[in-house]
Every structure is written in C-alpha cells, then in structure tokens.
Scaffold this motif. Structure first.
Motif, PDB file in Angstrom:
ATOM      1  N   ILE A  78       0.841  -1.204   0.000  1.00 33.99           N
ATOM      2  CA  ILE A  78       0.000   0.000   0.000  1.00 33.99           C
ATOM      3  C   ILE A  78       0.874   1.251   0.000  1.00 33.99           C
ATOM      4  O   ILE A  78       0.626   2.196  -0.757  1.00 33.99           O
ATOM      5  N   LEU A  79       1.900   1.251   0.834  1.00 31.85           N
ATOM      6  CA  LEU A  79       2.822   2.394   0.856  1.00 31.85           C
ATOM      7  C   LEU A  79       3.519   2.572  -0.494  1.00 31.85           C
ATOM      8  O   LEU A  79       3.703   3.699  -0.968  1.00 31.85           O
ATOM      9  N   ASP A  80       3.889   1.446  -1.098  1.00 34.08           N
ATOM     10  CA  ASP A  80       4.550   1.500  -2.406  1.00 34.08           C
ATOM     11  C   ASP A  80       3.644   2.157  -3.440  1.00 34.08           C
ATOM     12  O   ASP A  80       4.101   2.911  -4.296  1.00 34.08           O
ATOM     13  N   LEU A  81       2.348   1.891  -3.355  1.00 36.62           N
ATOM     14  CA  LEU A  81       1.409   2.478  -4.310  1.00 36.62           C
ATOM     15  C   LEU A  81       1.166   3.965  -4.048  1.00 36.62           C
ATOM     16  O   LEU A  81       0.786   4.696  -4.963  1.00 36.62           O
ATOM     17  N   LEU A  82       1.382   4.393  -2.813  1.00 38.32           N
ATOM     18  CA  LEU A  82       1.108   5.783  -2.454  1.00 38.32           C
ATOM     19  C   LEU A  82       2.285   6.725  -2.690  1.00 38.32           C
ATOM     20  O   LEU A  82       2.087   7.917  -2.900  1.00 38.32           O
ATOM     21  N   ILE A  83       3.507   6.184  -2.633  1.00 34.44           N
ATOM     22  CA  ILE A  83       4.668   7.062  -2.801  1.00 34.44           C
ATOM     23  C   ILE A  83       5.070   7.096  -4.270  1.00 34.44           C
ATOM     24  O   ILE A  83       4.797   6.160  -5.024  1.00 34.44           O
ATOM     25  N   PRO A  84       5.723   8.166  -4.689  1.00 32.21           N
ATOM     26  CA  PRO A  84       6.115   8.268  -6.095  1.00 32.21           C
ATOM     27  C   PRO A  84       7.118   7.180  -6.482  1.00 32.21           C
ATOM     28  O   PRO A  84       7.894   6.715  -5.653  1.00 32.21           O
ATOM     29  N   LEU A  85       7.071   6.793  -7.753  1.00 28.58           N
ATOM     30  CA  LEU A  85       8.056   5.835  -8.264  1.00 28.58           C
ATOM     31  C   LEU A  85       9.450   6.415  -8.080  1.00 28.58           C
ATOM     32  O   LEU A  85       9.655   7.611  -8.197  1.00 28.58           O
ATOM     33  N   GLY A  86      10.395   5.569  -7.807  1.00 26.48           N
ATOM     34  CA  GLY A  86      11.759   6.024  -7.619  1.00 26.48           C
ATOM     35  C   GLY A  86      12.107   6.221  -6.157  1.00 26.48           C
ATOM     36  O   GLY A  86      13.252   6.430  -5.802  1.00 26.48           O
ATOM     37  N   VAL A  87      11.099   6.172  -5.280  1.00 28.70           N
ATOM     38  CA  VAL A  87      11.338   6.311  -3.848  1.00 28.70           C
ATOM     39  C   VAL A  87      11.108   4.957  -3.188  1.00 28.70           C
ATOM     40  O   VAL A  87      10.054   4.362  -3.337  1.00 28.70           O
ATOM     41  N   ALA A  88      12.089   4.462  -2.495  1.00 22.71           N
ATOM     42  CA  ALA A  88      12.032   3.218  -1.731  1.00 22.71           C
ATOM     43  C   ALA A  88      11.797   1.982  -2.599  1.00 22.71           C
ATOM     44  O   ALA A  88      12.475   0.992  -2.435  1.00 22.71           O
ATOM     45  N   GLY A  89      10.846   2.007  -3.499  1.00 22.81           N
ATOM     46  CA  GLY A  89      10.573   0.842  -4.336  1.00 22.81           C
ATOM     47  C   GLY A  89      10.222  -0.362  -3.498  1.00 22.81           C
ATOM     48  O   GLY A  89       9.404  -0.292  -2.599  1.00 22.81           O
ATOM     49  N   GLY A  90      10.869  -1.464  -3.753  1.00 24.07           N
ATOM     50  CA  GLY A  90      10.560  -2.696  -3.052  1.00 24.07           C
ATOM     51  C   GLY A  90      11.520  -3.032  -1.936  1.00 24.07           C
ATOM     52  O   GLY A  90      11.454  -4.120  -1.362  1.00 24.07           O
ATOM     53  N   VAL A  91      12.425  -2.125  -1.603  1.00 26.13           N
ATOM     54  CA  VAL A  91      13.418  -2.414  -0.563  1.00 26.13           C
ATOM     55  C   VAL A  91      12.776  -2.842   0.757  1.00 26.13           C
ATOM     56  O   VAL A  91      13.276  -3.753   1.415  1.00 26.13           O
ATOM     57  N   PRO A  92      11.640  -2.253   1.180  1.00 26.61           N
ATOM     58  CA  PRO A  92      11.050  -2.684   2.452  1.00 26.61           C
ATOM     59  C   PRO A  92      10.652  -4.163   2.496  1.00 26.61           C
ATOM     60  O   PRO A  92      10.500  -4.729   3.580  1.00 26.61           O
ATOM     61  N   TYR A  93      10.505  -4.802   1.339  1.00 30.69           N
ATOM     62  CA  TYR A  93      10.169  -6.232   1.339  1.00 30.69           C
ATOM     63  C   TYR A  93      11.292  -7.078   1.937  1.00 30.69           C
ATOM     64  O   TYR A  93      11.085  -8.234   2.287  1.00 30.69           O
ATOM     65  N   VAL A  94      12.463  -6.505   2.058  1.00 35.86           N
ATOM     66  CA  VAL A  94      13.581  -7.196   2.716  1.00 35.86           C
ATOM     67  C   VAL A  94      13.173  -7.586   4.140  1.00 35.86           C
ATOM     68  O   VAL A  94      13.535  -8.655   4.633  1.00 35.86           O
ATOM     69  N   ALA A  95      12.380  -6.736   4.800  1.00 32.26           N
ATOM     70  CA  ALA A  95      11.929  -7.025   6.165  1.00 32.26           C
ATOM     71  C   ALA A  95      11.100  -8.311   6.205  1.00 32.26           C
ATOM     72  O   ALA A  95      11.215  -9.108   7.148  1.00 32.26           O
ATOM     73  N   VAL A  96      10.290  -8.546   5.190  1.00 34.92           N
ATOM     74  CA  VAL A  96       9.475  -9.762   5.138  1.00 34.92           C
ATOM     75  C   VAL A  96      10.377 -10.978   4.937  1.00 34.92           C
ATOM     76  O   VAL A  96      10.171 -12.026   5.562  1.00 34.92           O
ATOM     77  N   VAL A  97      11.377 -10.837   4.089  1.00 35.44           N
ATOM     78  CA  VAL A  97      12.332 -11.937   3.876  1.00 35.44           C
ATOM     79  C   VAL A  97      13.044 -12.276   5.184  1.00 35.44           C
ATOM     80  O   VAL A  97      13.243 -13.443   5.517  1.00 35.44           O
ATOM     81  N   LEU A  98      13.396 -11.241   5.945  1.00 36.11           N
ATOM     82  CA  LEU A  98      14.101 -11.465   7.212  1.00 36.11           C
ATOM     83  C   LEU A  98      13.250 -12.217   8.234  1.00 36.11           C
ATOM     84  O   LEU A  98      13.794 -12.858   9.136  1.00 36.11           O
ATOM     85  N   LEU A  99      11.927 -12.174   8.101  1.00 40.86           N
ATOM     86  CA  LEU A  99      11.074 -12.967   8.991  1.00 40.86           C
ATOM     87  C   LEU A  99      11.394 -14.460   8.863  1.00 40.86           C
ATOM     88  O   LEU A  99      11.179 -15.227   9.791  1.00 40.86           O
ATOM     89  N   GLY A 100      11.921 -14.842   7.709  1.00 35.80           N
ATOM     90  CA  GLY A 100      12.272 -16.239   7.477  1.00 35.80           C
ATOM     91  C   GLY A 100      13.325 -16.762   8.439  1.00 35.80           C
ATOM     92  O   GLY A 100      13.468 -17.975   8.615  1.00 35.80           O
ATOM     93  N   LEU A 101      14.068 -15.875   9.081  1.00 37.84           N
ATOM     94  CA  LEU A 101      15.059 -16.322  10.069  1.00 37.84           C
ATOM     95  C   LEU A 101      14.391 -16.947  11.281  1.00 37.84           C
ATOM     96  O   LEU A 101      14.999 -17.732  11.996  1.00 37.84           O
ATOM     97  N   TRP A 102      13.138 -16.589  11.547  1.00 34.03           N
ATOM     98  CA  TRP A 102      12.418 -17.146  12.699  1.00 34.03           C
ATOM     99  C   TRP A 102      11.550 -18.329  12.319  1.00 34.03           C
ATOM    100  O   TRP A 102      10.933 -18.938  13.174  1.00 34.03           O
TER     101      TRP A 102
END
Length: 170
Positions: free
Chosen positions: A27-51
């Motif tokens: 949702i945040l990705d859709l609200l912010i302009p392209l070129g800002v942050a992009g998909g980098v925050p999805y790294v946090a979801v990947v890190l959940l895999g450590l648990w």
C-alpha cells in the motif's frame, strides 16, 4: 500445550505477520512516487524467514516481494525519471534476493548445527550406562535408550509412544 502445536502456532503467526507487513508495504509503495524506496522494504518480510522453521518461507517471501516490487512499478503513479525508477526497482530486487540467499545460507548452517547436536545427544544416550526415558507433558514416552531396555525388559519400539505408566511394576 504440546510443543508441536506451539510450533504450528508460531509458524501461523509468522505467516500472518508476513502477510500484514507485505500488505502495508505494498500500500505504501502504491502511495509514494516511483523512484522512492521501491521494493526495498520487502527485505523485512524476507528477514522474517530467520524465525521460521520452514526453510521455504524465505523463498516465498522473496518471490512475493519481487512480484509486488514489479507490480508496484505498474500500479504506482508514473513520476520521476524512468532510468531512476528502473535503477531503484532493480536495486530493490537485488536487495531482496541477496537477503534471501543470506537467510537461506544462515538457515542451512543452523540446521547443520542442530543435526550435529542431535547426533551427539543420540550418541550419548546410546552409550550411557544409566537408563534414560524421556516423555512429553502427557506422559508418552519419546525416547528409551538401550540401558533402559535392559533395566525394564522392553524393546524401545514397544515403549515409545505409550504412556510411561506401562513401565511401573505392580
């Protein structure tokens, strides 16, 4: 509560947390302009895999994060210079997959260490002179070493899974 149900409950909680976190990021990705942050925050979801004890969690999180990073490109309002947008999304995909690979390697190393520890404990149980019987919270026998077989006169296959009360002499 049994350990296996706790384990399943923890996995379910991780999946729900991953879903909620992914939804908020998208949702945040859709609200912010392209070129800002992009998909980098999805790294946090990947890190959940450590648990997670499910080794595929990291892979699924990386795949979903990648798909949503690309989807976010097409669904977000077109703003900014296109080369910056592509560069940003490419860096996001790179970050997601580098994180996924590192988490996967960490999980593999952790699993190898656990297997080594299990083999060491098994070796101790097989060779100790004292009878050792382990059981769960409900009294079901989980392990029965060779010394316990000699002491009680039962084969491990006869005892494991049954209530420990069967070993009491009357």
């Amino acid at each position: 509560m049994k350990t296996s149900s706790k384990h399943g409950e923890n996995e379910f909680q991780l999946i729900v947390l991953g879903f909620l976190l992914t939804s908020v990021i998208f949702i945040l990705d859709l609200l912010i302009p392209l070129g800002v942050a992009g998909g980098v925050p999805y790294v946090a979801v990947v890190l959940l895999g450590l648990w997670s004890s499910n080794r595929r969690f990291v892979l699924y999180a990386a795949l979903v994060g990648s798909a949503l990073t690309v989807g976010g490109y097409f669904l977000s309002p077109m703003e900014g210079e296109i080369w910056k947008v592509f560069f940003n999304r490419g860096l996001a995909l790179f970050a997601i997959w580098v994180t996924a690979v590192l988490c996967f390697l960490h999980n593999n190393k952790h699993m190898e260490k656990l297997q080594d520890q299990e083999a060491h404990i098994e070796s101790i149980l097989e060779n100790v002179l004292e009878g050792i019987v382990s059981m769960d919270e409900e009294g079901r026998v989980l392990s029965f070493n060779p010394a316990a077989e000699r002491i009680f006169g039962y084969d491990a296959s006869e005892v494991i899974g049954n209530n420990v009360n069967m070993l009491r002499s009357e």
